[in-house]
Design an enzyme around this catalytic site. Structure first.
Site, PDB file in Angstrom:
ATOM      1  N   GLU A 161      19.288 -15.811  21.924  1.00 17.36           N
ATOM      2  CA  GLU A 161      20.533 -15.288  21.355  1.00 17.36           C
ATOM      3  C   GLU A 161      21.562 -16.405  21.243  1.00 17.36           C
ATOM      4  O   GLU A 161      21.736 -17.175  22.162  1.00 17.36           O
ATOM      5  CB  GLU A 161      21.051 -14.151  22.245  1.00 17.36           C
ATOM      6  CG  GLU A 161      22.285 -13.477  21.709  1.00 17.36           C
ATOM      7  CD  GLU A 161      22.115 -13.103  20.238  1.00 17.36           C
ATOM      8  OE1 GLU A 161      21.200 -12.335  19.902  1.00 17.36           O
ATOM      9  OE2 GLU A 161      22.898 -13.603  19.400  1.00 17.36           O
ATOM     10  N   LYS A 220      17.003 -23.214  22.042  1.00 19.24           N
ATOM     11  CA  LYS A 220      18.173 -22.557  22.655  1.00 19.24           C
ATOM     12  C   LYS A 220      18.859 -23.489  23.660  1.00 19.24           C
ATOM     13  O   LYS A 220      20.079 -23.689  23.613  1.00 19.24           O
ATOM     14  CB  LYS A 220      17.733 -21.247  23.321  1.00 19.24           C
ATOM     15  CG  LYS A 220      18.807 -20.543  24.100  1.00 19.24           C
ATOM     16  CD  LYS A 220      19.961 -20.072  23.234  1.00 19.24           C
ATOM     17  CE  LYS A 220      21.194 -19.840  24.073  1.00 19.24           C
ATOM     18  NZ  LYS A 220      22.350 -19.421  23.293  1.00 19.24           N
ATOM     19  N   CYS A 276      26.827 -20.066  30.548  1.00 10.71           N
ATOM     20  CA  CYS A 276      25.625 -20.666  29.967  1.00 10.71           C
ATOM     21  C   CYS A 276      25.614 -22.178  29.810  1.00 10.71           C
ATOM     22  O   CYS A 276      24.598 -22.799  30.107  1.00 10.71           O
ATOM     23  CB  CYS A 276      25.332 -20.009  28.627  1.00 10.71           C
ATOM     24  SG  CYS A 276      24.943 -18.273  28.850  1.00 10.71           S
ATOM     25  N   LYS A 339      37.372 -18.217  28.374  1.00  5.90           N
ATOM     26  CA  LYS A 339      37.921 -18.446  27.039  1.00  5.90           C
ATOM     27  C   LYS A 339      38.669 -17.173  26.658  1.00  5.90           C
ATOM     28  O   LYS A 339      38.576 -16.166  27.375  1.00  5.90           O
ATOM     29  CB  LYS A 339      36.808 -18.765  26.022  1.00  5.90           C
ATOM     30  CG  LYS A 339      35.819 -17.615  25.826  1.00  5.90           C
ATOM     31  CD  LYS A 339      34.659 -17.969  24.935  1.00  5.90           C
ATOM     32  CE  LYS A 339      35.002 -17.915  23.484  1.00  5.90           C
ATOM     33  NZ  LYS A 339      33.794 -17.917  22.624  1.00  5.90           N
ATOM     34  N   ARG A 346      32.912 -16.119  34.435  1.00  6.06           N
ATOM     35  CA  ARG A 346      31.853 -16.922  35.066  1.00  6.06           C
ATOM     36  C   ARG A 346      32.045 -18.407  34.722  1.00  6.06           C
ATOM     37  O   ARG A 346      32.206 -18.755  33.571  1.00  6.06           O
ATOM     38  CB  ARG A 346      30.468 -16.429  34.621  1.00  6.06           C
ATOM     39  CG  ARG A 346      30.119 -15.067  35.200  1.00  6.06           C
ATOM     40  CD  ARG A 346      28.787 -14.541  34.691  1.00  6.06           C
ATOM     41  NE  ARG A 346      28.834 -14.157  33.288  1.00  6.06           N
ATOM     42  CZ  ARG A 346      27.786 -13.671  32.613  1.00  6.06           C
ATOM     43  NH1 ARG A 346      26.620 -13.523  33.225  1.00  6.06           N
ATOM     44  NH2 ARG A 346      27.906 -13.340  31.354  1.00  6.06           N
TER      45      ARG A 346
HETATM   46  P1  NAD Z   1      24.570 -10.475  32.450  1.00  6.74           P
HETATM   47  O1  NAD Z   1      24.543 -10.876  33.882  1.00  6.74           O
HETATM   48  O2  NAD Z   1      25.835 -10.041  31.816  1.00  6.74           O
HETATM   49  O3  NAD Z   1      23.523  -9.285  32.224  1.00  6.74           O
HETATM   50  C1  NAD Z   1      22.247  -9.261  32.759  1.00  6.74           C
HETATM   51  C2  NAD Z   1      21.948  -7.836  33.227  1.00  6.74           C
HETATM   52  O4  NAD Z   1      20.579  -7.755  33.599  1.00  6.74           O
HETATM   53  C3  NAD Z   1      22.748  -7.408  34.465  1.00  6.74           C
HETATM   54  O5  NAD Z   1      23.501  -6.253  34.145  1.00  6.74           O
HETATM   55  C4  NAD Z   1      21.683  -7.137  35.533  1.00  6.74           C
HETATM   56  O6  NAD Z   1      21.993  -6.033  36.368  1.00  6.74           O
HETATM   57  C5  NAD Z   1      20.460  -6.831  34.685  1.00  6.74           C
HETATM   58  N1  NAD Z   1      19.190  -7.060  35.373  1.00  6.74           N
HETATM   59  C6  NAD Z   1      18.787  -8.161  36.051  1.00  6.74           C
HETATM   60  N2  NAD Z   1      17.526  -8.003  36.487  1.00  6.74           N
HETATM   61  C7  NAD Z   1      17.124  -6.775  36.102  1.00  6.74           C
HETATM   62  C8  NAD Z   1      15.912  -6.060  36.231  1.00  6.74           C
HETATM   63  N3  NAD Z   1      14.859  -6.598  36.850  1.00  6.74           N
HETATM   64  N4  NAD Z   1      15.858  -4.824  35.709  1.00  6.74           N
HETATM   65  C9  NAD Z   1      16.909  -4.281  35.071  1.00  6.74           C
HETATM   66  N5  NAD Z   1      18.072  -4.927  34.891  1.00  6.74           N
HETATM   67  C10 NAD Z   1      18.179  -6.164  35.393  1.00  6.74           C
HETATM   68  O7  NAD Z   1      23.941 -11.709  31.650  1.00  6.74           O
HETATM   69  P2  NAD Z   1      24.202 -12.096  30.121  1.00  6.74           P
HETATM   70  O8  NAD Z   1      25.447 -12.891  30.004  1.00  6.74           O
HETATM   71  O9  NAD Z   1      24.002 -10.889  29.277  1.00  6.74           O
HETATM   72  O10 NAD Z   1      23.005 -13.115  29.877  1.00  6.74           O
HETATM   73  C11 NAD Z   1      21.676 -12.668  29.792  1.00  6.74           C
HETATM   74  C12 NAD Z   1      20.817 -13.796  29.272  1.00  6.74           C
HETATM   75  O11 NAD Z   1      21.237 -14.141  27.947  1.00  6.74           O
HETATM   76  C13 NAD Z   1      20.902 -15.097  30.067  1.00  6.74           C
HETATM   77  O12 NAD Z   1      19.650 -15.711  30.066  1.00  6.74           O
HETATM   78  C14 NAD Z   1      21.893 -15.926  29.279  1.00  6.74           C
HETATM   79  O13 NAD Z   1      21.668 -17.316  29.447  1.00  6.74           O
HETATM   80  C15 NAD Z   1      21.574 -15.527  27.868  1.00  6.74           C
HETATM   81  N6  NAD Z   1      22.687 -15.667  26.914  1.00  6.74           N
HETATM   82  C16 NAD Z   1      23.944 -15.284  27.268  1.00  6.74           C
HETATM   83  C17 NAD Z   1      24.978 -15.357  26.346  1.00  6.74           C
HETATM   84  C18 NAD Z   1      26.376 -14.961  26.707  1.00  6.74           C
HETATM   85  O14 NAD Z   1      27.266 -15.210  25.905  1.00  6.74           O
HETATM   86  N7  NAD Z   1      26.629 -14.354  27.851  1.00  6.74           N
HETATM   87  C19 NAD Z   1      24.708 -15.778  25.038  1.00  6.74           C
HETATM   88  C20 NAD Z   1      23.407 -16.149  24.700  1.00  6.74           C
HETATM   89  C21 NAD Z   1      22.402 -16.074  25.650  1.00  6.74           C
HETATM   90  C1  UGA Z   2      28.149 -20.526  24.002  1.00  6.09           C
HETATM   91  C2  UGA Z   2      27.622 -20.884  22.605  1.00  6.09           C
HETATM   92  O1  UGA Z   2      28.717 -21.155  21.739  1.00  6.09           O
HETATM   93  C3  UGA Z   2      26.778 -19.755  22.042  1.00  6.09           C
HETATM   94  O2  UGA Z   2      26.213 -20.144  20.798  1.00  6.09           O
HETATM   95  C4  UGA Z   2      25.662 -19.432  23.034  1.00  6.09           C
HETATM   96  O3  UGA Z   2      24.897 -18.341  22.572  1.00  6.09           O
HETATM   97  C5  UGA Z   2      26.271 -19.082  24.371  1.00  6.09           C
HETATM   98  O4  UGA Z   2      27.064 -20.193  24.833  1.00  6.09           O
HETATM   99  C6  UGA Z   2      25.275 -18.816  25.451  1.00  6.09           C
HETATM  100  O5  UGA Z   2      24.145 -19.235  25.390  1.00  6.09           O
HETATM  101  O6  UGA Z   2      25.735 -18.184  26.388  1.00  6.09           O
HETATM  102  P1  UGA Z   2      30.134 -19.048  24.959  1.00  6.09           P
HETATM  103  O7  UGA Z   2      29.832 -19.767  26.222  1.00  6.09           O
HETATM  104  O8  UGA Z   2      30.210 -17.574  24.972  1.00  6.09           O
HETATM  105  O9  UGA Z   2      29.026 -19.424  23.853  1.00  6.09           O
HETATM  106  O10 UGA Z   2      31.516 -19.567  24.347  1.00  6.09           O
HETATM  107  P2  UGA Z   2      31.945 -20.883  23.532  1.00  6.09           P
HETATM  108  O11 UGA Z   2      32.798 -20.482  22.413  1.00  6.09           O
HETATM  109  O12 UGA Z   2      30.790 -21.753  23.219  1.00  6.09           O
HETATM  110  O13 UGA Z   2      32.865 -21.635  24.580  1.00  6.09           O
HETATM  111  C7  UGA Z   2      32.325 -22.214  25.753  1.00  6.09           C
HETATM  112  C8  UGA Z   2      33.403 -23.019  26.463  1.00  6.09           C
HETATM  113  O14 UGA Z   2      33.713 -24.191  25.718  1.00  6.09           O
HETATM  114  C9  UGA Z   2      34.723 -22.266  26.637  1.00  6.09           C
HETATM  115  O15 UGA Z   2      35.239 -22.533  27.914  1.00  6.09           O
HETATM  116  C10 UGA Z   2      35.603 -22.856  25.546  1.00  6.09           C
HETATM  117  O16 UGA Z   2      36.962 -22.765  25.846  1.00  6.09           O
HETATM  118  C11 UGA Z   2      35.118 -24.295  25.548  1.00  6.09           C
HETATM  119  N1  UGA Z   2      35.389 -25.013  24.284  1.00  6.09           N
HETATM  120  C12 UGA Z   2      34.845 -24.578  23.121  1.00  6.09           C
HETATM  121  C13 UGA Z   2      36.174 -26.163  24.311  1.00  6.09           C
HETATM  122  O17 UGA Z   2      36.656 -26.568  25.380  1.00  6.09           O
HETATM  123  N2  UGA Z   2      36.411 -26.832  23.155  1.00  6.09           N
HETATM  124  C14 UGA Z   2      35.876 -26.424  21.965  1.00  6.09           C
HETATM  125  O18 UGA Z   2      36.137 -27.104  20.940  1.00  6.09           O
HETATM  126  C15 UGA Z   2      35.087 -25.272  21.952  1.00  6.09           C
END
Ligand code: NAD
Ligand code: UGA
Length: 447
Positions: A161, A220, A276, A339, A346
């Site tokens: 994602e 990713k 992340c 942000k 986190r």
């Molecule tokens: P999150 O902690 O918000 O959500 C994960 C959920 O999974 C939690 O609610 C937890 O209770 C649940 N969970 C864990 N183990 C479980 C199990 N065995 N059965 C059922 N539920 C279970 O995490 P997130 O931010 O949604 O991230 C999830 C994944 O996506 C990570 O690998 C992260 O790196 C990736 N990712 C996150 C973002 C983002 O912006 N947060 C963007 C892209 C990718």
């Molecule tokens: C980031 C990536 O942008 C997503 O594409 C990816 O899916 C995601 O991580 C993930 O794998 O979790 P996110 O962490 O939600 O998304 O937010 P961003 O907009 O990337 O910002 C990350 C951090 O960088 C923030 O603290 C933001 O303030 C900072 N940032 C961003 C800067 O300091 N300068 C910039 O120019 C841009």
């Protein structure tokens, strides 16, 4: 193969919004999102203003799809049983113990999911890695699935994602690309096609990229590392700007106007936060070390080191302003989310900055439009802080009369819009997000 039922394990920042958008765009598919955290599921099913994730536009999507073909449930068993496709969207944090501690991804939640899928499946399944995982995790998942089941075919595909928090819905509606990696076998390609067909309901075909599993998994980690690298590059240059009289905003603009570089992600800041970037770079560093590529590991590790340096540098500016001792000083920290437009804190830069200020004797008053004091205290506790008695929160009402409060200085750590309107009068202002124009600024990153 036509998919009629989808299950998603993990109702977090990724599982919730991605499944809501799939359900919205594919009314012919039933989507059930499950989570081990029953309270989280309860709030997904509760009033729209109280859904667990603050994300612009999300409540509208939930309002349209929930109860129609989008369901949040605690019944993992039946959700798995009835689905042809199962997404894993569980957390994959940095390991805190054991081999790879502090660097490698902790795959225990992925492993638990795989065991549950094997246990409850009665028919063949396509298993989709939505979580961010180290390269070759699909192999490990397959092993667990096969060890814990019999006579069922599991096809594992990777579909990382790319949404960013705060803009998740628009990112999901109009993705730059959707990446799907699958085995080159016939069944692998069929599974890939089944997922392509789902996304094709709203994503133009040319934006759906199919690859092998390993390229998709690694793309990713590499994408996040490259994005974070840009921020660390700019932040490192902000330090040089301060020594030389150059302005980092002007520098970013000049650099970004080269279309080969581009203007985005060049904004100097107090350092990137979020769940992340740091974890994914550290994961990449660990993978490089594991494969004996020490120089490559060190190259990427520097991105995280510069990020810590930047957070520390910002806190140090405040400490230096008061001659090295903050005893008796009250500092307003504006922003706790990592942000704007998210309630996620986190790895927020505010945590490390606040801890450094507290250690120097400061009293902090923190305001964030979406993060509660309870969460702020819990973040500090997890950071092993012992200063929670010196933290107070400022409620929304107080923010209106902000300049009348008795602060010794203000530090802006998140770029929330509501902070732009505030007038701080003569208060020393440390603007780590570079959002204020017109106020008297003591220090902004780069100036
Ligand atoms: P999150 O902690 O918000 O959500 C994960 C959920 O999974 C939690 O609610 C937890 O209770 C649940 N969970 C864990 N183990 C479980 C199990 N065995 N059965 C059922 N539920 C279970 O995490 P997130 O931010 O949604 O991230 C999830 C994944 O996506 C990570 O690998 C992260 O790196 C990736 N990712 C996150 C973002 C983002 O912006 N947060 C963007 C892209 C990718
Ligand atoms: C980031 C990536 O942008 C997503 O594409 C990816 O899916 C995601 O991580 C993930 O794998 O979790 P996110 O962490 O939600 O998304 O937010 P961003 O907009 O990337 O910002 C990350 C951090 O960088 C923030 O603290 C933001 O303030 C900072 N940032 C961003 C800067 O300091 N300068 C910039 O120019 C841009």
């Amino acid at each position: 193969m036509k998919i009629k039922n989808i299950c998603c394990i993990g109702a977090g920042y990724v599982g919730g919004p991605t499944m809501a958008v799939i359900a919205l765009k594919c009314p012919h598919i039933n989507v059930t999102v499950v989570d081990a955290n029953t309270k989280r599921i309860e709030s997904w099913n509760g009033p729209l203003e109280k859904i667990p994730i603050y994300e612009p536009g999300l409540a509208d999507v939930i309002s349209e799809a929930r109860g129609r073909n989008l369901f949040f449930s605690n019944d993992l068993k039946s959700a798995i049983e009835k689905s042809e496709m199962i997404f894993m969207a569980v957390n994959t944090p940095t390991k805190t113990e054991g081999e790879g501690e502090g660097m490698a991804a902790d795959l225990r939640y992925i492993e638990a999911c795989a065991k549950d899928i094997a246990k409850y499946s009665k028919s063949d399944k396509i298993v989709v890695e939505k979580s961010t995982v180290p390269i070759r995790t699909a192999e490990k998942i397959k092993e667990i699935l096969e060890e814990n089941s019999s006579n069922i075919h599991f096809e594992i595909i990777s579909n990382p994602e790319f949404l960013a928090e705060g803009t998740a819905i628009q990112d999901l509606f109009k993705s730059d690309r959707v990446l799907i990696g699958g085995d080159e076998t016939e069944s692998g390609q069929k599974a890939v096609q089944a997922l392509v067909d789902i996304y094709a309901n709203w994503i133009p075909k040319e934006k759906i990229l199919t690859t092998n599993v390993w390229s998709s998994e690694l793309a990713k980690l590499a994408s996040n590392s490259m994005l974070a690298q840009r921020i660390s590059s700019v932040n490192s240059l902000s330090a040089l700007c301060e020594k030389t009289g150059a302005d980092i905003d002007e520098l970013s603009k000049a650099i970004g106007m080269d279309h080969r570089i581009g203007p985005k992600f060049l904004k100097a800041s107090v350092g990137f936060g979020g769940s992340c970037f740091q974890k994914d770079i550290l994961n990449l560093v660990y993978l490089c070390k594991y494969y004996g590529l020490d120089e490559v590991a060190e190259y990427w590790h520097q991105v995280v080191k510069i990020n810590d340096y930047q957070k520390d540098r910002f806190a140090q500016k405040i400490i230096d302003h008061f001659g090295g001792d903050l005893s008796g000083k009250t500092i307003a920290i504006l922003g706790w989310a990592f942000k704007a437009n998210t309630n996620d804190s986190r790895e927020s830069a505010s945590i490390m900055i606040s801890e450094t200020l507290l250690q120097c004797g400061a009293k902090l008053i923190v305001f964030d439009p979406q993060v509660s004091l309870k969460q702020i205290l819990s973040d500090l506790k997890n950071y092993k802080s012992s200063f929670d008695s010196n933290i107070y929160d400022l409620n929304k009402k107080d923010l209106q009369s902000f300049d009348k409060k008795e602060f010794d200085c203000v530090a802006i750590t998140t770029e929330w819009d509501e902070f732009k309107k505030l007038n701080f009068g003569e208060l020393p202002l440390f603007d780590g997000r570079r959002i204020i124009a017109g106020n008297k600024i003591t220090y902004k990153i780069g100036s």
